[in-house]
Motif scaffolding. Structure first.
Motif, short mmCIF file in Angstrom:
data_model
loop_
_atom_site.label_atom_id
_atom_site.label_comp_id
_atom_site.label_asym_id
_atom_site.label_seq_id
_atom_site.Cartn_x
_atom_site.Cartn_y
_atom_site.Cartn_z
N VAL A 151 0.84 -1.19 0.00
CA VAL A 151 0.00 0.00 0.00
C VAL A 151 0.88 1.24 0.00
CG1 VAL A 151 -1.97 -1.06 1.17
CG2 VAL A 151 -0.15 -0.02 2.52
N ASP A 187 -5.78 6.99 -0.19
CA ASP A 187 -6.98 6.59 -0.92
C ASP A 187 -6.69 6.71 -2.42
OD1 ASP A 187 -9.48 6.18 -2.00
OD2 ASP A 187 -10.45 7.83 -0.94
N GLY A 188 -6.90 5.64 -3.15
CA GLY A 188 -6.61 5.61 -4.57
C GLY A 188 -7.49 6.52 -5.40
N GLU A 189 -8.70 6.79 -4.95
CA GLU A 189 -9.62 7.64 -5.72
C GLU A 189 -9.36 9.12 -5.47
OE1 GLU A 189 -13.72 6.56 -5.27
OE2 GLU A 189 -13.25 4.44 -5.36
N LYS A 203 -6.73 10.42 -3.80
CA LYS A 203 -5.30 10.71 -3.68
C LYS A 203 -5.01 11.53 -2.42
CE LYS A 203 -4.67 9.10 -7.92
NZ LYS A 203 -5.97 8.62 -8.30
N ARG A 258 -9.96 3.91 3.59
CA ARG A 258 -9.89 3.52 2.18
C ARG A 258 -8.45 3.57 1.69
NH1 ARG A 258 -14.04 3.14 -0.94
NH2 ARG A 258 -12.94 3.90 -2.76
N GLU A 275 -5.62 2.01 -1.72
CA GLU A 275 -5.33 1.26 -2.94
C GLU A 275 -4.30 0.20 -2.56
OE1 GLU A 275 -6.14 0.76 -6.96
OE2 GLU A 275 -6.94 2.34 -5.69
N HIS A 276 -4.51 -1.04 -2.93
CA HIS A 276 -3.51 -2.07 -2.61
C HIS A 276 -2.93 -2.66 -3.89
CE1 HIS A 276 -6.57 -5.09 -3.45
NE2 HIS A 276 -5.63 -6.00 -3.40
N CYS A 293 3.30 -0.67 -6.67
CA CYS A 293 2.98 0.44 -5.77
C CYS A 293 3.84 1.66 -6.11
CB CYS A 293 3.19 0.00 -4.33
SG CYS A 293 2.59 1.20 -3.12
N TRP A 340 2.61 3.30 -9.26
CA TRP A 340 1.39 4.08 -9.02
C TRP A 340 1.73 5.41 -8.35
CZ3 TRP A 340 -1.18 6.01 -4.75
CH2 TRP A 340 -2.48 6.44 -4.97
#
Length: 95
Positions: A17, A42-44, A46, A52, A54-55, A62, A65
């Motif tokens: 993560v 949080d991936g959405e 940022k 929440r 993003e894994h 990672c 990303w």
């Protein structure tokens, strides 16, 4: 992914993560937090989050990303250093 869904992940495989620490008390990205408070990203949105995130299946994914989203991450979390960490260690407070 929601933090409450962590039990659904395969414990035999590593999960990575993006994590961040608040650089100061009452950080603009997380008002009311203490200095060095730990957050997942949080991936959405940022932005820092406790629920929440993003894994990823590998550290390389990672990092990729983080690098591809660094402009948005820096805009939402000024002064913070976003880094890849193993999810299991983060949940245990070791990272």
């Amino acid at each position: 992914m929601e933090r409450r869904e962590v039990d659904r992940l395969d414990p035999r495989r590593p999960h990575w993560v993006a994590a961040v620490q608040a650089p100061m008390r009452d950080w603009v990205a997380a008002p009311g937090c203490r200095a060095h408070a730990r957050f997942l990203v949080d991936g959405e949105s940022k932005a820092p989050s406790l629920t929440r995130f993003e894994h990823f299946d590998s550290r390389a994914e990672c990092l990729q990303w983080i690098l591809s989203n660094r402009r948005e991450l820096n805009a939402h979390m000024p002064g913070a250093h976003v880094r890849p960490v193993p999810l299991a260690k983060w949940l245990l407070g070791l990272e």
